[in-house]
Design a protein around this motif. Structure first.
Motif, mmCIF file in Angstrom:
data_model
loop_
_atom_site.group_PDB
_atom_site.id
_atom_site.type_symbol
_atom_site.label_atom_id
_atom_site.label_comp_id
_atom_site.label_asym_id
_atom_site.label_seq_id
_atom_site.Cartn_x
_atom_site.Cartn_y
_atom_site.Cartn_z
ATOM 1 N N HIS A 248 -15.646 8.838 9.133
ATOM 2 C CA HIS A 248 -15.345 7.940 10.245
ATOM 3 C C HIS A 248 -14.413 8.663 11.223
ATOM 4 N N PHE B 76 0.818 -1.219 0.000
ATOM 5 C CA PHE B 76 0.000 0.000 0.000
ATOM 6 C C PHE B 76 0.851 1.268 0.000
ATOM 7 N N LEU C 226 -5.485 3.465 5.659
ATOM 8 C CA LEU C 226 -4.752 4.074 4.558
ATOM 9 C C LEU C 226 -5.654 4.667 3.485
ATOM 10 N N GLU C 227 -6.963 4.625 3.700
ATOM 11 C CA GLU C 227 -7.875 5.278 2.755
ATOM 12 C C GLU C 227 -7.643 6.785 2.682
ATOM 13 N N VAL C 228 -7.027 7.356 3.728
ATOM 14 C CA VAL C 228 -6.756 8.807 3.716
ATOM 15 C C VAL C 228 -5.265 9.101 3.545
ATOM 16 N N ARG D 38 -6.907 12.877 9.483
ATOM 17 C CA ARG D 38 -6.886 14.082 8.657
ATOM 18 C C ARG D 38 -6.476 15.297 9.483
ATOM 19 N N TYR E 57 -10.706 3.111 16.213
ATOM 20 C CA TYR E 57 -11.101 2.042 15.305
ATOM 21 C C TYR E 57 -12.385 1.365 15.785
ATOM 22 N N PRO F 153 -5.910 -1.848 5.029
ATOM 23 C CA PRO F 153 -6.467 -0.924 4.036
ATOM 24 C C PRO F 153 -7.267 0.244 4.600
ATOM 25 N N PHE F 154 -8.095 0.014 5.622
ATOM 26 C CA PHE F 154 -9.010 1.069 6.069
ATOM 27 C C PHE F 154 -8.280 2.332 6.534
ATOM 28 N N ASP G 205 -3.560 9.562 1.036
ATOM 29 C CA ASP G 205 -3.258 10.512 -0.035
ATOM 30 C C ASP G 205 -3.842 11.891 0.243
ATOM 31 N N GLN G 206 -4.327 12.117 1.469
ATOM 32 C CA GLN G 206 -5.047 13.350 1.785
ATOM 33 C C GLN G 206 -4.277 14.177 2.819
ATOM 34 N N HIS H 298 -10.682 8.262 10.488
ATOM 35 C CA HIS H 298 -10.203 9.056 9.362
ATOM 36 C C HIS H 298 -10.149 10.533 9.716
#
Length: 374
Positions: free
Chosen positions: A214, A40, A246-248, A221, A200, A243-244, A250-251, A217
């Motif tokens: 969430h 990832f 790391l959903e952010v 952020r 979590y 994975p969850f 790129d932010q 997240h």
């Protein structure tokens, strides 16, 4: 995955760093976690000599799964008042990791003035010598200490990076991050999901206030939007947990209007729920003659009463008097009603009553910690 410059070093780290404390016993899961995290885009793994077999597990991964040149490794060594012993510990980590070079070495747990004195007198010369001969790269420190102590260590200008606690629900160390940024130091945030609120598995109240974002997240952020922070620790116990978070990854842009609105809802709800009994974390109540961790206990009360975060409050409260200098201070039941704190509180809180109330609510059985054995 986004990447940031690691302070004054030549390293560019992923904004999420894989922490290894949670997979002490399950080697197969650990290998799967490492491989998945790297897939990832994570390129930084943080371990420690005190984390059981994590160095050995990482060494096996380096031998069988990943290319050493693809990752940066940080390990941590506990401070001791003996240079020879500290040098032996460094050699042991090199041997356990199966490498001849460690990218970053941190003095693990500069939590008291004594630890800082040991670090400067006995540990740093060892690390500087190792650095000069090419055994290690950057030198830093991790800390669970007070803001004043953290700033003192940063101001020594002996360290290239700092690992510390800071998150939305614990912003006490913001001045240390600003100071580190001014000195061009790397900043590594310790455990923003777990120590930051068990995010979590958030409380229903917190989930509702943050919706549609969430809470996990949202706190990521909050941190990623601050350019002075290099990287955040995340510690999945299995590859399915990678994975969850790391959903952010790129932010890293500034907070959006929707994210700001979620934080405003949290603050409004805290104020409406707690009213005049809200502790604003000014620290004016300290020092306490009984060494009670008044601000931390009242912070946990804020979150428990205001946001339904009782599970988190109990988890952290139960660490008091069990974790030593890693989580200092005594529980609220130690209050003797001396009244020493009362005239110093600008909010005029009835601190003894709130301490007793919080102790009654959060004293329930806690979970076993790493230092408590089997």
């Amino acid at each position: 995955m986004q990447y940031r410059q690691w302070g004054q070093t030549q390293q560019t780290l992923s904004v999420f760093s894989l922490g290894t404390m949670r997979y002490l016993a399950d080697q197969a899961a650990a290998l799967a976690v490492i491989k998945t995290a790297l897939d990832f885009g994570a390129n930084h793994i943080e371990t420690a000599q005190a984390y059981g077999d994590s160095e050995l597990i990482l060494a096996q991964t380096l031998q069988t799964t990943i290319n050493r040149q693809d990752i940066y490794i940080t390990t941590k060594l506990l401070p001791v008042p003996n240079a020879q012993e500290f040098a032996a510990r460094l050699d042991r980590s090199l041997q356990r990791l199966g490498v001849d070079y460690i990218d970053n070495v941190a003095i693990h747990g500069i939590n008291t003035p004594e630890h800082l004195a040991w670090a400067l007198e006995f540990c740093l010369p060892v690390l500087e010598t190792a650095q000069a001969v090419g055994k290690i790269g950057a030198i830093g420190f991790s800390t669970h200490g007070s803001l004043a102590l953290i700033c003192q260590a940063i101001e020594s200008r002996k360290f290239a990076f700092v690992n510390l606690h800071y998150n939305y629900f614990f912003q006490r160390h913001a001045p240390a991050i600003q100071l580190a940024q001014a000195f061009n130091m790397g900043v590594f945030i310790i455990s923003p999901a777990d120590k930051g609120g068990l995010l979590y598995q958030p409380s229903p109240q917190l989930r509702e206030l943050c919706h549609p974002i969430h809470p996990l997240h949202l706190t990521y952020r909050f941190l990623l939007s601050q350019p002075g922070i290099t990287t955040l620790s995340f510690g999945p116990a299995g590859p399915d947990e990678v994975p969850f978070p790391l959903e952010v990854a790129d932010q890293t842009h500034p907070l959006t209007d929707a994210e700001k609105a979620a934080f405003w809802r949290i603050e409004d709800h805290l104020q409406a729920t707690l009213g005049l009994e809200r502790c604003h974390q000014c620290q004016a109540c300290l020092p306490c003659p009984e060494e009670i961790a008044i601000p931390e206990i009242l912070r946990l009360r804020n979150l428990t009463v205001g946001l339904g975060m009782e599970e988190y409050g109990t988890y952290r409260y139960q660490m008091l008097e069990k974790a030593g200098h890693w989580f200092p201070g005594r529980q609220g039941a130690r209050c003797t009603d001396c009244g020493d704190c009362l005239p110093r509180c600008p909010s005029q809180l009835n601190i003894p009553a709130l301490l007793r109330e919080t102790h009654s609510q959060l004293r329930g059985p806690g979970r076993r910690r790493l230092w408590e054995g089997n």
